[in-house]
Scaffold this active site. Structure first.
Site, PDB file in Angstrom:
ATOM      1  N   ASN A 235       0.777  -1.245   0.000  1.00 51.51           N
ATOM      2  CA  ASN A 235       0.000   0.000   0.000  1.00 51.51           C
ATOM      3  C   ASN A 235       0.805   1.289   0.000  1.00 51.51           C
ATOM      4  O   ASN A 235       0.381   2.276  -0.600  1.00 51.51           O
ATOM      5  CB  ASN A 235      -0.938   0.019   1.200  1.00 51.51           C
ATOM      6  CG  ASN A 235      -1.798   1.259   1.203  1.00 51.51           C
ATOM      7  OD1 ASN A 235      -2.600   1.459   0.284  1.00 51.51           O
ATOM      8  ND2 ASN A 235      -1.604   2.120   2.181  1.00 51.51           N
TER       9      ASN A 235
ATOM     10  N   ASP B 263      -0.804  -7.315   3.227  1.00 52.86           N
ATOM     11  CA  ASP B 263      -1.210  -6.358   4.250  1.00 52.86           C
ATOM     12  C   ASP B 263      -2.209  -5.340   3.694  1.00 52.86           C
ATOM     13  O   ASP B 263      -2.122  -4.930   2.537  1.00 52.86           O
ATOM     14  CB  ASP B 263       0.067  -5.629   4.715  1.00 52.86           C
ATOM     15  CG  ASP B 263      -0.176  -4.696   5.872  1.00 52.86           C
ATOM     16  OD1 ASP B 263      -0.586  -5.190   6.935  1.00 52.86           O
ATOM     17  OD2 ASP B 263       0.041  -3.481   5.719  1.00 52.86           O
TER      18      ASP B 263
ATOM     19  N   ASP C 117      -8.378   4.815   0.158  1.00 49.50           N
ATOM     20  CA  ASP C 117      -7.121   4.537  -0.544  1.00 49.50           C
ATOM     21  C   ASP C 117      -5.939   4.890   0.360  1.00 49.50           C
ATOM     22  O   ASP C 117      -4.991   4.138   0.522  1.00 49.50           O
ATOM     23  CB  ASP C 117      -7.057   5.360  -1.845  1.00 49.50           C
ATOM     24  CG  ASP C 117      -5.893   4.969  -2.747  1.00 49.50           C
ATOM     25  OD1 ASP C 117      -5.254   3.937  -2.476  1.00 49.50           O
ATOM     26  OD2 ASP C 117      -5.643   5.689  -3.736  1.00 49.50           O
TER      27      ASP C 117
ATOM     28  N   GLU D 130      -5.199  -9.620   4.284  1.00 43.74           N
ATOM     29  CA  GLU D 130      -5.745  -8.954   5.463  1.00 43.74           C
ATOM     30  C   GLU D 130      -6.736  -7.914   4.996  1.00 43.74           C
ATOM     31  O   GLU D 130      -6.352  -6.850   4.527  1.00 43.74           O
ATOM     32  CB  GLU D 130      -4.628  -8.283   6.273  1.00 43.74           C
ATOM     33  CG  GLU D 130      -5.164  -7.629   7.528  1.00 43.74           C
ATOM     34  CD  GLU D 130      -4.392  -6.390   7.950  1.00 43.74           C
ATOM     35  OE1 GLU D 130      -4.354  -6.136   9.144  1.00 43.74           O
ATOM     36  OE2 GLU D 130      -3.839  -5.674   7.104  1.00 43.74           O
TER      37      GLU D 130
ATOM     38  N   HIS E  87      -7.154  -0.892   1.330  1.00 38.95           N
ATOM     39  CA  HIS E  87      -6.624   0.394   0.862  1.00 38.95           C
ATOM     40  C   HIS E  87      -5.986   0.315  -0.523  1.00 38.95           C
ATOM     41  O   HIS E  87      -5.367   1.266  -0.972  1.00 38.95           O
ATOM     42  CB  HIS E  87      -5.581   0.905   1.858  1.00 38.95           C
ATOM     43  CG  HIS E  87      -6.067   0.836   3.275  1.00 38.95           C
ATOM     44  ND1 HIS E  87      -6.939   1.754   3.787  1.00 38.95           N
ATOM     45  CD2 HIS E  87      -5.849  -0.076   4.252  1.00 38.95           C
ATOM     46  CE1 HIS E  87      -7.222   1.425   5.047  1.00 38.95           C
ATOM     47  NE2 HIS E  87      -6.573   0.325   5.350  1.00 38.95           N
TER      48      HIS E  87
HETATM   49 CA    CA Z   1      -3.706   2.903  -1.083  1.00 38.79          CA
END
Ligand code: CA
Length: 492
Positions: free
Chosen positions: A101, A233, A196, A263, A237
């Site tokens: 992310n 992970d 996000d 996750e 997002h």
């Molecule tokens: Ca993101």
């Protein structure tokens, strides 16, 4: 096969994890552990203080002198690879923890355009567009282009939390303007309007160069480390379109058997199921609602209705894609999603995930080994002691030896539930019974083929021997706030 994962770390683990794990693989194998989830091996912004989730350089697994030294918190690249080889030698699969992310700790600042958004609704713009200096350029000077010469800059990021304007530092959530637009990608969680952005410099997965680089990187990672699976992970997002493309690439071009576990942190089985369906079942997901059921049950004691224990769980809804757990590094005391299951209830919760038919369980390091740590909370130093769960090794062996065959549930009493695993033609499985109140019992008929058999509690919580009558019927007891696993006496 009754597989079991161990999450081999917790938030406060200190020491060389890779070496410690390598020394324990044979013991873990003897308990029936078949896979290990190791923490992120990549170099992070806080160096050896970071836990790996503050990712700096994905190609530095403890090999380059960056962020204060060569090793990561858990050891060097060489030690990581040796630990994986040792696990394979013991027949244990290794799942690597991968953070897709965000990035942290950029090497250089860039002049970029941003606008600020409301933290509570990231679609709400709360400033004009303005020019700032932001840490968005990653050149990895310590690595000098080895493995990849890709330079990350503001075209690769969608948002950031710290900027400088006229020499003043500003903290908030700033949407970066680039050729992919001035709004967030839509295919992420819609919590807070658009989720996000989580932390650090948020990766822009609409950038084809980024997608290509992340494919090159995972190819390098799988070839270099030989891991068997990935734990991904913070999936809420990340663009689900990118995830699908990237995982499909892994499974078609690199390793069709690569196990992918995500996750997706939501206490709502409908949302997890929606995500899992959308990903075409390419990934498994942690059973977050079941964890919260365990947490509530442990807090409420005898006032919790055990017949509802599995209600709303991902295990009940979509068992083949579900990974159940009792506790993890985020839910342990003093951590971000603190919801620690009380110690008295843990043997009961572990009995549920280890001995039920549908589960792919993941056990937590401190529950096997114990842990002690301190941290500050509200300005005060707090010491936490996590006792090891004494019954856990026996429950693991019970899973390996007895948790087979048809399952029959007796979820008929708010304070006492039981389930039977009928075993195979050769051998009976087990009767598991748990109580969250007073000492209790259940009369269970195991059928005529199990008539005149003697049973004992594999956990040794109950001392008596029980014999089934000519019909195969017997009364199985459980102590107050406890669990018993009744198996044929001659199997102990
Ligand atoms: Ca993101």
């Amino acid at each position: 096969m009754n597989g079991v994962i161990i999450q081999y770390f917790h938030w406060y683990y200190n020491g060389n994890l890779w070496n410690e794990f390598a020394e324990n693989t044979e013991y873990l194998k003897s308990l029936g552990i078949t896979a290990v989830w190791l923490p992120p091996a990549t170099k992070c912004n806080l160096g050896t203080d970071g836990r790996g989730y503050d990712v700096y350089d994905l190609y530095d697994l403890g090999e380059f002198d960056q962020k204060g030294g060569i090793p990561t918190r858990y050891g060097t690249k060489e030690e990581y690879i040796k630990a994986i080889e040792k696990a394979h030698h013991s027949g244990i699969d290794v799942y690597a923890d991968i953070v897709l992310n965000h990035r942290m700790g950029a090497d250089e600042a860039e002049k970029i355009e941003v606008h600020e958004v409301d933290e509570e609704n990231r679609n709400t713009v709360i400033s004009d567009t303005f020019e700032v200096l932001a840490q968005t350029k990653f050149t990895f000077p310590g690595r000098k282009g080895k493995y990849s010469d890709f330079i990350w800059d503001h075209h690769c990021f969608s948002g950031i939390d710290i900027v400088r304007k006229d020499g003043e530092e500003m903290v908030g959530i700033f949407k970066i303007h680039n050729e992919y637009g001035t709004v967030w990608t839509d295919d992420v969680s819609h919590q807070f309007g658009n989720y996000d952005y989580l932390m650090g410099a948020d990766v822009e997965y609409r950038n084809p160069g980024v997608i290509k680089e992340m494919k090159n990187w995972i190819k390098w990672y799988l070839e270099t480390t030989k891991v068997d699976g990935l734990r991904l992970d913070a999936l809420k997002h990340i663009s689900s379109g990118f995830l699908k493309e990237w995982i499909t690439y892994i499974k078609t071009e690199l390793d069709p058997d690569c196990y992918v576990l995500g996750e997706f942190w939501k206490d709502d089985v409908k949302k997890i199921t929606y995500f899992s369906d959308k990903m075409n079942n390419l990934i498994s997901c942690f059973d977050v609602p079941l964890h919260y059921n365990f947490f509530k049950a442990s807090e409420k004691g005898k006032d919790y209705d055990l017949t509802q224990l599995l209600k709303g769980s991902f295990m009940e809804c979509k068992p083949a894609s579900s990974v159940s757990f009792v506790e993890n590094h985020d839910t342990q005391n003093l951590q971000a999603l603190e919801s620690a299951v009380q110690a008295w209830f843990k043997p009961l919760a572990y009995a549920v995930i280890l001995l039920s038919e549908d589960a792919y369980p993941c056990i937590f390091y401190p529950d096997l080994y114990g842990a002690e740590y301190t941290d500050t909370q509200d300005g005060k130093e707090v010491k936490i002691v996590m006792p090891k769960i004494e019954a856990l090794p026996r429950l693991l062996i019970a899973r390996k030896q007895f948790a087979f065959g048809e399952q029959i549930k007796y979820f008929d009493d708010p304070n006492c539930i039981a389930w039977v695993r009928m075993g195979s033609d050769e051998n009976f499985g087990c009767v598991t019974i748990i109580s969250n109140g007073a000492e209790s019992f259940k009369e269970i008929n195991l059928g005529k083929r199990n008539a005149h058999l003697k049973f004992k509690d594999f956990l040794d919580h109950r001392k008596e021997e029980v014999t089934t009558d000519e019909e195969g019927k017997a009364i199985f007891h459980v102590n107050s706030c406890s669990v018993s696993v009744w198996v044929k006496s001659d199997m102990i």
